[in-house]
Design a protein around this motif. Structure first.
Motif, PDB file in Angstrom:
ATOM      1  N   PHE A 198      25.761 -21.238   7.426  1.00  0.00           N
ATOM      2  CA  PHE A 198      24.630 -20.461   7.928  1.00  0.00           C
ATOM      3  C   PHE A 198      24.887 -18.962   7.728  1.00  0.00           C
ATOM      4  CE2 PHE A 198      24.659 -24.348  10.581  1.00  0.00           C
ATOM      5  CZ  PHE A 198      23.427 -24.870  10.181  1.00  0.00           C
ATOM      6  N   PRO A 199      24.713 -18.482   6.493  1.00  0.00           N
ATOM      7  CA  PRO A 199      24.943 -17.046   6.245  1.00  0.00           C
ATOM      8  C   PRO A 199      23.928 -16.167   6.968  1.00  0.00           C
ATOM      9  CG  PRO A 199      24.004 -18.112   4.309  1.00  0.00           C
ATOM     10  CD  PRO A 199      24.350 -19.202   5.267  1.00  0.00           C
ATOM     11  N   GLN A 200      22.780 -16.756   7.364  1.00  0.00           N
ATOM     12  CA  GLN A 200      21.798 -15.972   8.100  1.00  0.00           C
ATOM     13  C   GLN A 200      22.234 -15.694   9.529  1.00  0.00           C
ATOM     14  OE1 GLN A 200      21.711 -19.185   7.317  1.00  0.00           O
ATOM     15  NE2 GLN A 200      19.912 -20.252   8.152  1.00  0.00           N
ATOM     16  N   ASN A 247      14.216 -26.361  11.551  1.00  0.00           N
ATOM     17  CA  ASN A 247      13.069 -25.710  12.180  1.00  0.00           C
ATOM     18  C   ASN A 247      12.952 -26.040  13.667  1.00  0.00           C
ATOM     19  OD1 ASN A 247      12.314 -28.450  11.402  1.00  0.00           O
ATOM     20  ND2 ASN A 247      10.250 -27.906  12.072  1.00  0.00           N
ATOM     21  N   GLU A 248      13.712 -27.041  14.134  1.00  0.00           N
ATOM     22  CA  GLU A 248      13.649 -27.431  15.539  1.00  0.00           C
ATOM     23  C   GLU A 248      14.550 -26.566  16.421  1.00  0.00           C
ATOM     24  OE1 GLU A 248      12.658 -32.199  14.938  1.00  0.00           O
ATOM     25  OE2 GLU A 248      14.696 -31.558  15.452  1.00  0.00           O
ATOM     26  N   ALA A 258      11.751 -19.083  13.340  1.00  0.00           N
ATOM     27  CA  ALA A 258      11.732 -17.626  13.207  1.00  0.00           C
ATOM     28  C   ALA A 258      11.784 -16.976  14.584  1.00  0.00           C
ATOM     29  CB  ALA A 258      10.467 -17.188  12.463  1.00  0.00           C
ATOM     30  N   GLY A 259      12.656 -15.985  14.722  1.00  0.00           N
ATOM     31  CA  GLY A 259      12.774 -15.260  15.983  1.00  0.00           C
ATOM     32  C   GLY A 259      13.621 -15.935  17.038  1.00  0.00           C
ATOM     33  N   ALA A 260      14.269 -17.057  16.710  1.00  0.00           N
ATOM     34  CA  ALA A 260      15.098 -17.763  17.700  1.00  0.00           C
ATOM     35  C   ALA A 260      16.283 -16.902  18.116  1.00  0.00           C
ATOM     36  CB  ALA A 260      15.592 -19.086  17.126  1.00  0.00           C
TER      37      ALA A 260
END
Length: 977
Positions: free
Chosen positions: A581-583, A664-665, A669-671
């Motif tokens: 998870f590089p993000q 996505n669960e 976005a914005g989690a």
């Protein structure tokens, strides 16, 4: 006091102070001093007088033993005193000669590591060729203050036990252990042990006087599993330790056997199967039987050893080998066919020792110990129920290499040098049939799917030590100065991989009742920054000075001082360029070296008084005070290392209902994460934790070599540390009494509860984490009190005894684990402060009673007993509440429902018996069949329960999770010569 005596006293005292100051100075300027040295030898001391009680100066004194390569000699000082130091354990003979007197010889003097035998000789007028022979041994150590238990060959070989360090230490008075062993069923997983208020970070595995623990975490663990038959003796120092011992807890000094002038050896086998085991009695939960326990399929323990001379009186060799196989069933976990899964393990050891008497005053020993520990289904101890595919596979080699050199510079001055190298590669890998996704359920304390991670742990420890012993009589009394320099460097690395980069966590369905599916409610997802590799080091440097100062024959002062320096750091390192998870985490980033994360310089006093009230040598009163700084490993560097294992926990909304996390669960976005671990900062100004201990006791020779004692112990811990989230504050939490409109109720007590919702005024604080490890003064509120009664008798007149009864209490503030290593706590979160105070801590057991005894029956039959009683350990009920925060996101909080100790596990009673028969062939050869009966009463007591409460109704709260193994018979055959 006469003027000459006063002058002598002032001169002696001034010189004494000078030596102490000089020792301290040396410790501060030594650039590379050397590491932990404990007595692996004993002493013989005494005074030589004539029939009128006058001293006989200049009398020749010698000691000999099968444990010595060469006879040691000295002469009596002006006051008739003498001292032999650095004598290896064994049975000794002391001879005294002087012109105009008969030769005096005393035999049967048994020395163990750390024991000082006082042998006073009264010479009779006559010819030197006339010999007065006395048989008998000193029973009471009149000089030392340390509390220690020595497991000699009789206790090691004749007491029915698991034949490992943990089941051996469990026989010691006052000790409590996290496991309860039956015939070795816990031999493949080390136990947490404590004595008189110590904790895991006060536990050292010493090999021939060098502490060579695994360097990771708090430093209180081992990675080396030993050969029980390679020990000459196994000494445990627990309290009132001298300045040479760094800790005030369980110091296990394992002394390797050596060769001798006579060829000697052993071959042994111990075997049991399911056919010699009683059936499992399943405990009940909510009226239904619960499968629990780990009964045997088979164990086979074979060993051989041989020692003897290459050159008589000059060069001895010793070698041993052990293969130990253990096959068990884990009843609480079944495969798809409903069959209990297996736990298969095997261990091998090879041990070699060479002792060389270079000349009459110099001896050199080289020791090599090799261990391979293979566990094919190792389980995560964080959960009570771990499926087969969620276990690890462990194939682990490790070895220890040691060099020991003893030099007698003069009769009264001896030097001792030691060096040790411990190397390990500790791997945990996934099972071939794992699903690749680790699933953790907290309500049912179950783990399935796959192991939480796989990793390799390369590590090594290098230790050096140099010590000396100097006997100085007639200097305001007699002094035995012992001093030493110590130095060590340790390396610990972790190479982590997490399949899919996540663990999935679940909570019990509050509406579910057994046998509905366990993984019923998805809770959150823990993301990891893997693959990752971190490297960490620590250095420790010490100096100690100890004086055993005999002011008069009745009074001895033990005055010690220890200086320690501890530093830990990590080198420059780079994160992996291919993170899952590089993000979320930095990929391909280089972090600079840390420098010293902490640099602790501490001085700890050790003060003891030993008083012989009658002067007969048959009783002693002791008082001791000491400060013991709690040991450290690379744990702080691991916590601070930015390239270490870091987690971010995100809420999980199972949109498709398949109970498998989709990206996505849990990462829309914005989690923002609701929790994190790793990557903490260390307060470099925090102080090193320590124990402060006081004890007072009286020991009496009751009859022959039977001695009894009563001792009071007090201990408290200070400067304990935990962690906090410095990015937020307690004021950012708002008290709440309802969740979703429903009152919050403590399921155990039935009383309303107040919890705390994270609702900061500054919205930037959501998902903000700045974890800091530092001292927390509230953790210093703790105390341990105990009164202990012991009875000890060495093997003589056909019987032997080691017994103790301890009444104790340990209470204080809960650091949510062993508080001296609790870096996972969060003192900012007020939910974690609920029921934090007034806990019974760790392995507190109100009453502990132990008996080890052997007795030789007629016709060469032998019998022995090993009985242990413990008041049940404290239970800490918890419940996980899903508390909405100010953004409406649910944050899981695990809260204490009661202080630990209001509820306890059942008390434990374990009785093991042995019956043996010796067959002699000539003068040397012995064949001994043995039959061991373990858990004779078949008391399959529950020793672990699910402590997580699930509302409503409790869920699986107090469901038995583990029980003591049933009665089993083990057969053995031992051949010795």
């Amino acid at each position: 006091m006469s003027s000459s005596a006063s002058s002598l006293y002032r001169s002696s005292f001034g010189s004494y102070v000078l030596i102490c100051l000089l020792g301290l100075y040396c410790s501060l300027i030594a650039p590379h001093t050397l590491h932990a040295q404990i007595a692996i030898t004993g002493k013989i001391t005494g005074t030589i007088t004539d029939s009128s009680g006058a001293a006989v100066p200049g009398a020749g004194v010698s000691v000999k033993s099968d444990a010595l390569l060469a006879v040691r000699s000295t002469h009596a000082e002006a006051d008739g005193s003498y001292l032999f130091d650095l004598l290896p354990p064994g049975t000794y003979e002391v001879s005294v000669t002087a012109p105009g007197f008969q030769t005096y010889t005393q035999t049967g003097i048994v020395l163990t590591a750390g024991f000082t035998a006082t042998v006073n000789s009264k010479l009779q007028v006559g010819e030197v060729t006339q010999v007065v022979k006395v048989e008998g041994e000193p029973v009471i150590d009149l000089q030392n203050n340390q509390t220690s238990t020595t497991f000699d060959q009789s206790l090691l070989q004749e007491i029915p036990s698991g034949r490992d360090p943990w089941s051996t230490v469990a026989q010691m008075p006052g000790v409590t252990s996290s496991t309860f062993d039956v015939a070795g069923n816990n031999s493949y997983q080390q136990s947490a042990m404590q004595v008189h208020g110590s904790t895991q970070a006060e536990q050292i595995y010493s090999y021939n006087g060098l502490d060579l623990n695994w360097p990771g975490a708090n430093g209180g663990y081992t990675q080396f599993y030993t050969n029980h038959d390679s020990f000459d003796e196994f000494q445990v120092v627990s309290d009132n330790a001298p300045a040479s011992v760094p800790i005030g807890g369980i110091y296990m000094n394992q002394v390797t056997k050596s060769g001798s002038n006579q060829l000697h050896g052993l071959a042994a086998v111990y075997y049991l199967t399911a056919a010699t085991q009683a059936g499992v009695t399943q405990p009940l939960f909510q009226g239904n039987p619960v499968a629990t326990g780990s009964p045997f399929n088979m164990t086979r323990d074979t060993s051989a050893r041989l020692g003897g001379p290459i050159l008589r009186d000059r060069w001895w060799l010793f070698g041993s080998y052990r293969r130990y196989d253990l096959d068990q069933r884990i009843l609480a976990v079944t495969n798809q066919a409903g069959t209990p899964v297996v736990d298969i393990n095997h261990q091998t050891n090879t041990d070699l020792r060479s002792d060389w008497q270079i000349n009459p005053k110099n001896k050199f020993s080289l020791i090599w110990l090799y261990n391979e520990q293979n566990r094919f289904f190792r389980r995560d101890t964080a959960f009570n129920f771990v499926t087969q595919e969620a276990s690890w596979k462990q194939i682990e080699p490790a070895y220890i290499l040691e060099g020991l050199w003893t030099s007698q510079v003069t009769n009264n001055f001896l030097l001792d040098f030691r060096v040790g190298w411990n190397k390990i590669t500790f791997p945990l890998s996934y099972q071939s049939n794992s699903t690749g996704l680790n699933k953790q359920d907290f309500g049912y304390s179950q783990e399935s799917g796959a192991a939480p991670n796989e990793f390799i742990n390369p590590a090594w420890v290098l230790k050096w030590s140099a010590g000396g012993s100097w006997y100085k009589p007639n200097w305001g009394g007699n002094h035995n100065f012992q001093f030493g320099f110590e130095w060590g460097k340790s390396y610990n690395s972790y190479i982590y991989k997490v399949s899919q980069g996540i663990n999935a966590q679940y909570d019990s369905n509050p509406n579910a009742t057994p046998p509905q599916p366990v993984f019923s409610v998805p809770l959150d997802v823990v993301a990891y920054n893997t693959p990752t590799t971190q490297k960490n080091y620590f250095r420790d440097t010490s100096f100690y000075l100890q004086d055993t100062w005999t002011l008069k024959r009745h009074l001895t002062l033990n005055l010690g001082m220890r200086y320690d320096r501890f530093t830990t750091y990590y080198p420059a390192q780079t994160t992996d360029a291919n993170l899952t998870f590089p993000q979320l985490f930095l990929a391909g980033h280089t972090f600079a070296a840390s420098g010293n994360i902490v640099d602790w310089n501490t001085v700890s006093p050790r003060i003891g008084v030993a008083f012989d009230p009658t002067g007969k040598g048959d009783s002693v009163s002791r008082f001791g005070y000491g400060i013991y700084y709690i040991m450290q490993g690379t744990g702080l560097a691991e916590t601070a290392n930015p390239n270490g294992l870091i987690t971010l926990t995100f809420p999980w909304n199972d949109l498709n209902g398949d109970k498998i996390p989709q990206l996505n669960e849990w990462l829309p976005a914005g989690a923002t994460p609701v929790a994190s671990s790793g990557g903490a900062q260390i307060n470099s100004n925090m102080s090193r934790p320590y124990s402060e201990e006081i004890s007072a006791g009286y020991e009496k020779q009751l009859w022959r070599d039977l001695r009894v004692a009563a001792t009071y112990y007090y201990r408290t811990k200070k400067n304990l540390y935990g962690s906090e989230n410095a990015a937020v504050s307690k004021s950012d939490y708002v008290p709440v009494t309802t969740i979703k409109g429903q009152p919050i109720v403590n399921g155990v007590t039935g009383q309303p509860m107040t919890l705390y919702s994270f609702q900061p005024a500054n919205s930037n604080k959501y998902g903000a984490f700045s974890n800091v490890v530092t001292n927390f003064p509230q953790l210093d509120t703790n105390s341990y009190h105990a009164v202990e009664f012991t009875a000890v008798k060495r093997l003589s007149n056909k019987w032997q005894l080691l017994a103790g009864f301890t009444i104790q209490r340990q209470k204080g503030v809960n650091g949510r684990g062993f508080s001296d290593e609790a870096t996972g706590d969060n003192f900012t979160d007020p939910n974690l402060d609920i029921n934090r105070n007034n806990n019974y801590l760790n392995l507190d057991s109100t009453y502990v009673f132990k008996v080890d005894s052997t007795y030789d029956l007629p016709w060469k039959f032998g019998t022995s007993v090993n009985f242990q009683h413990y008041t049940g350990f404290p239970i800490q009920p918890t419940e996980t509440f899903n508390i909405p925060n100010g953004q409406g996101t649910v944050v899981p909080e695990t809260v204490f429902l009661q202080p630990a100790g209001i509820q306890r596990l059942p008390s434990v009673n374990q009785l093991n018996l042995r019956l043996s028969r010796e067959f002699a062939f000539g003068d040397r050869y012995r064949l001994t069949p043995t039959v061991d009966f373990f858990n004779v009463t078949n008391s399959q007591t529950t020793i672990a329960e699910v402590t997580q409460y699930t509302s409503p109704g409790g869920g699986f709260y107090l469901k038995p999770a583990l029980a003591i193994n049933p009665f089993v018979t083990r057969f053995g055959l031992r051949f010795t010569f």
